[in-house]
Design a protein around this motif. Structure first.
Motif, PDB file in Angstrom:
ATOM      1  N   GLY A 121       0.663  -1.416  -0.165  1.00 26.53           N
ATOM      2  CA  GLY A 121       0.027   0.117  -0.011  1.00 26.53           C
ATOM      3  C   GLY A 121       0.850   1.385  -0.108  1.00 26.53           C
ATOM      4  N   LYS A 122       2.039   1.284   0.619  1.00 30.80           N
ATOM      5  CA  LYS A 122       2.694   2.437   0.695  1.00 30.80           C
ATOM      6  C   LYS A 122       3.402   2.856  -0.577  1.00 30.80           C
ATOM      7  CE  LYS A 122       4.393   1.765   5.465  1.00 30.80           C
ATOM      8  NZ  LYS A 122       5.443   1.180   6.103  1.00 30.80           N
ATOM      9  N   TRP A 123       3.667   1.702  -1.458  1.00 30.93           N
ATOM     10  CA  TRP A 123       4.054   1.987  -2.747  1.00 30.93           C
ATOM     11  C   TRP A 123       3.054   2.639  -3.704  1.00 30.93           C
ATOM     12  CZ3 TRP A 123       2.609   0.431  -7.687  1.00 30.93           C
ATOM     13  CH2 TRP A 123       3.531   0.615  -8.773  1.00 30.93           C
ATOM     14  N   PHE A 124       1.761   2.395  -3.474  1.00 30.22           N
ATOM     15  CA  PHE A 124       0.609   2.605  -4.217  1.00 30.22           C
ATOM     16  C   PHE A 124       0.183   4.077  -3.746  1.00 30.22           C
ATOM     17  CE2 PHE A 124      -0.176  -1.699  -4.971  1.00 30.22           C
ATOM     18  CZ  PHE A 124      -0.630  -1.728  -6.227  1.00 30.22           C
ATOM     19  N   HIS A 125       0.378   4.408  -2.499  1.00 36.62           N
ATOM     20  CA  HIS A 125       0.213   5.769  -1.979  1.00 36.62           C
ATOM     21  C   HIS A 125       1.287   6.782  -2.411  1.00 36.62           C
ATOM     22  CE1 HIS A 125      -3.632   4.973   0.249  1.00 36.62           C
ATOM     23  NE2 HIS A 125      -3.005   3.947   0.287  1.00 36.62           N
TER      24      HIS A 125
END
Length: 162
Positions: A36-40
């Motif tokens: 998720g961090k990568w997507f955000h």
């Protein structure tokens, strides 16, 4: 076979299927949460991607539970939604409860359908697949029609009161 043995076997299939699906869905959620961090971070630099991520988050927050149930019956839908639930940081306990219900309903449907109509199609897997897929799609369409009508009648109710 006596009915007690058939019933026990059917319950065993439902428990095994729902347990495996529950573990798989939670694994997909964990993978989505991890990445998720990568997507955000990507969303910070790409406005169109941010819009899509915000849209997915809003849809899950608005209709998430019923979506998790119906997505179980759509090839690829379950994976997309469970990953998206992790990516958009949906509450874990909320996710676990809805997925438990979704996997139990799905496993019951699959085992029940196999029990009821499995014998005539035991040698024709293609027909069996299309019957199962068609039934699942018909149920999903009915759910969406009902949901749409309810939301439409709710949006019309305040206007009628004016």
């Amino acid at each position: 076979l006596p009915w007690d043995r058939i019933r026990a076997a059917l319950w065993a299939v439902i428990v095994a299927g729902s347990t495996g699906a529950f573990i798989g869905d939670n694994l997909a959620y964990a993978i989505g949460h991890h990445w998720g961090k990568w997507f955000h971070r990507r969303a910070e630099h790409h406005p169109k991607f941010r819009e899509k991520l915000e849209w997915a988050d809003a849809q899950i927050r608005k209709r998430g539970g019923p979506l998790l149930i119906t997505a179980r019956f759509i090839p690829g839908g379950r994976t997309a939604l469970t990953l998206s639930s992790g990516i958009t940081r949906q509450r874990r306990w909320w996710f676990v409860r809805w997925v438990a219900l979704a996997t139990l309903l799905w496993a019951s449907y699959a085992a029940g359908l196999a029990f009821v109509v499995g014998k005539p199609f035991k040698d024709d897997h293609t027909k069996a697949f299309w019957i199962a897929f068609g039934t699942a799609m018909a149920v999903n369409v009915m759910i969406e029609v009902i949901r749409h009508r309810r939301s439409r009648s709710r949006s019309l109710a305040p206007a009628a009161a004016d």
